[in-house]
Scaffold this motif. Structure first.
Motif, short mmCIF file in Angstrom:
data_model
loop_
_atom_site.label_atom_id
_atom_site.label_comp_id
_atom_site.label_asym_id
_atom_site.label_seq_id
_atom_site.Cartn_x
_atom_site.Cartn_y
_atom_site.Cartn_z
N CYS A 60 6.65 6.91 9.56
CA CYS A 60 5.43 6.14 9.30
C CYS A 60 5.80 4.75 8.82
N LYS A 61 5.03 3.76 9.24
CA LYS A 61 5.23 2.38 8.81
C LYS A 61 4.66 2.19 7.41
N LEU A 62 5.44 1.59 6.53
CA LEU A 62 4.96 1.27 5.19
C LEU A 62 4.22 -0.06 5.24
N GLU A 63 2.96 -0.04 4.81
CA GLU A 63 2.17 -1.26 4.81
C GLU A 63 2.17 -1.87 3.41
N GLU A 64 2.77 -3.03 3.29
CA GLU A 64 2.88 -3.67 1.99
C GLU A 64 1.50 -4.03 1.44
N VAL A 65 1.27 -3.71 0.17
CA VAL A 65 0.02 -4.07 -0.49
C VAL A 65 0.18 -5.49 -1.01
N GLU A 66 -0.44 -6.44 -0.35
CA GLU A 66 -0.20 -7.85 -0.64
C GLU A 66 -0.60 -8.25 -2.05
N ALA A 96 -3.01 2.59 -6.16
CA ALA A 96 -2.94 1.14 -6.38
C ALA A 96 -3.81 0.70 -7.55
N ALA A 97 -4.95 1.36 -7.76
CA ALA A 97 -5.81 1.01 -8.90
C ALA A 97 -5.08 1.28 -10.21
N SER A 98 -4.37 2.40 -10.28
CA SER A 98 -3.58 2.70 -11.48
C SER A 98 -2.48 1.66 -11.67
N GLY A 99 -1.88 1.24 -10.57
CA GLY A 99 -0.88 0.18 -10.65
C GLY A 99 -1.47 -1.12 -11.17
N ALA A 100 -2.72 -1.39 -10.80
CA ALA A 100 -3.39 -2.59 -11.29
C ALA A 100 -3.59 -2.53 -12.80
N ALA A 101 -3.93 -1.35 -13.32
CA ALA A 101 -4.13 -1.20 -14.77
C ALA A 101 -2.84 -1.49 -15.52
#
Length: 394
Positions: A60-66, A96-101
């Motif tokens: 699977c291709k990893l899509e970078e979260v910009e 990603a939301a947890s990463g934002a916190a």
């Protein structure tokens, strides 16, 4: 045909839950997005040159979260648990939301960070990642088995060197960060026989094992009067070389202004209604369970009391000028904006701050200025509320 399959995958939400959503100004379509909401992973720093290898392995291709460095999106049906990259700790799952916190904490090298509700541990791992080789992180959770899972994660991903974990009530936890010792061995020679903590081992003394067995047998619940139970500490967490009395020393509230933590994360216990996958499980569990766990007014009231206590105690342990982030995976106003309002009214040293990093984040503003909300439609993440506070000196 595709429309029929999509309709079949939508949960048949009960009227009581639809009323709950309406009361909180929420669109039910949030809960129909699980098929298109990606799963997220964080790549452990230092493995950036292994991305192609990881992609080939998971096919699977990893899509970078910009908008969130170090994060990648995957289709929701891709499995990573059997991959070498996952087993070897190169990647770990975290929304990603947890990463934002965690990002909102603005962690810097050398910071002493407190994760007051640490389980299940993904945020704890990210905090450890961001600290690098300096500072410390203290993880606290009231559940011993959930915190043991955090310990397993830290060891698996080799992120526990600066970390210590305590089973404790987050509303009363009072231990200050242990300033990291530059050379624990030299301290051992100075303190000699008074040293209690040497290098951590999973092999506990017989008396501790016997006491743990007694607690399990009796179903005892940890009370706020019990001393925090230290279940793990890394070699450079500052614990090695200390006596028990040094580790458990207490201070006056005013002393936390100088001795407290630089950053505190309070990802509080909540009804978890912001998790799409969690709510969809009630289709199997039965909607009566949803009524009891999410919609019941008595449970909701008890949770908001707990959340305010956790936020208040976390802020008490913060040093002057420090940053605290409060988050929940609930969409309710009562567990988010109302808790924030009550807290601000009760503490003149607390200032709600804008999250500078959020300028390009795909999220909505909360009902209180400077607060943020993530959801499946707007953010393509799980639901999360985030508020950032600084501690003023008055």
């Amino acid at each position: 045909m595709e429309e029929e399959e999509a309709a079949a995958s939508k949960p048949a939400l009960p009227d009581a839950f639809l009323d709950f959503l309406k009361e909180n100004g929420l669109d039910p379509s949030i809960y129909y997005e699980s098929q298109s909401t990606p799963r997220y992973i964080r790549l452990k720093p230092g493995f950036e040159d292994r991305i192609e290898e990881i992609e080939a392995e998971i096919k699977c291709k990893l899509e970078e979260v910009e908008w969130l460095p170090g994060f990648y999106a995957l289709p929701p049906d891709v499995q990573i648990a059997n991959s070498n990259a996952y087993r070897e700790g190169k990647i770990y799952g975290i929304d990603a939301a947890s990463g934002a916190a965690v990002t909102a904490l603005s962690i810097s090298a050398g910071d002493h960070v407190l994760d007051l509700c640490a389980a299940p541990g993904a945020k704890l791992c990210m905090i450890s990642d961001l600290l690098g080789d300096s500072g410390s992180v203290t993880g606290v959770d009231v559940s011993s088995h959930r915190l043991a899972a955090c310990r397993t994660m830290l060891q698996k991903y080799a992120l526990g060197n600066l970390c210590r974990l305590f089973v404790a009530d987050g509303t009363t936890f009072s231990l200050v960060p242990t300033r990291v010792l530059s050379d624990p061995k030299s301290c051992e020679s100075i303190l000699e026989e008074n040293v209690t903590f040497k290098e951590w081992t999973s092999r506990r003394p017989w008396k501790e094992r016997k006491e743990a067995a007694r607690v399990r047998k009796n179903g005892a619940v940890r009370s706020g009067n019990q001393l925090p139970e230290l279940i793990y500490y890394g070699y450079h967490s500052g614990v090695v070389g200390l006596t028990r009395s040094e580790l458990y020393q207490t201070f006056r509230d005013s002393e936390y202004l100088s001795r407290g933590y630089d950053k505190v994360l309070v990802d509080a216990e909540c009804t978890h209604d912001g998790s799409i996958k969690h709510v969809q499980k009630f289709e199997q569990w039965g909607w009566e369970t949803l009524q009891r766990r999410v919609l019941d007014a008595e449970r909701s009231d008890s949770l908001t009391v707990l959340q305010l206590k956790l936020l208040t105690n976390g802020f008490r342990l913060l040093k002057s000028g420090g940053i605290l982030v409060y988050s929940t995976c609930s969409f309710t106003v009562a567990q988010n904006e109302e808790v924030v309002k009550q807290f601000l009214e009760g503490d003149p040293c607390a200032e709600l701050q804008a999250i500078d990093a959020a300028e390009n984040w795909p999220c909505k503003n909360g009902r209180v200025p400077n607060t943020l909300r993530f959801d499946a439609v707007t953010s393509k993440t799980s639901g999360l509320f985030v508020a950032k506070f600084s501690k003023l000196t008055i």
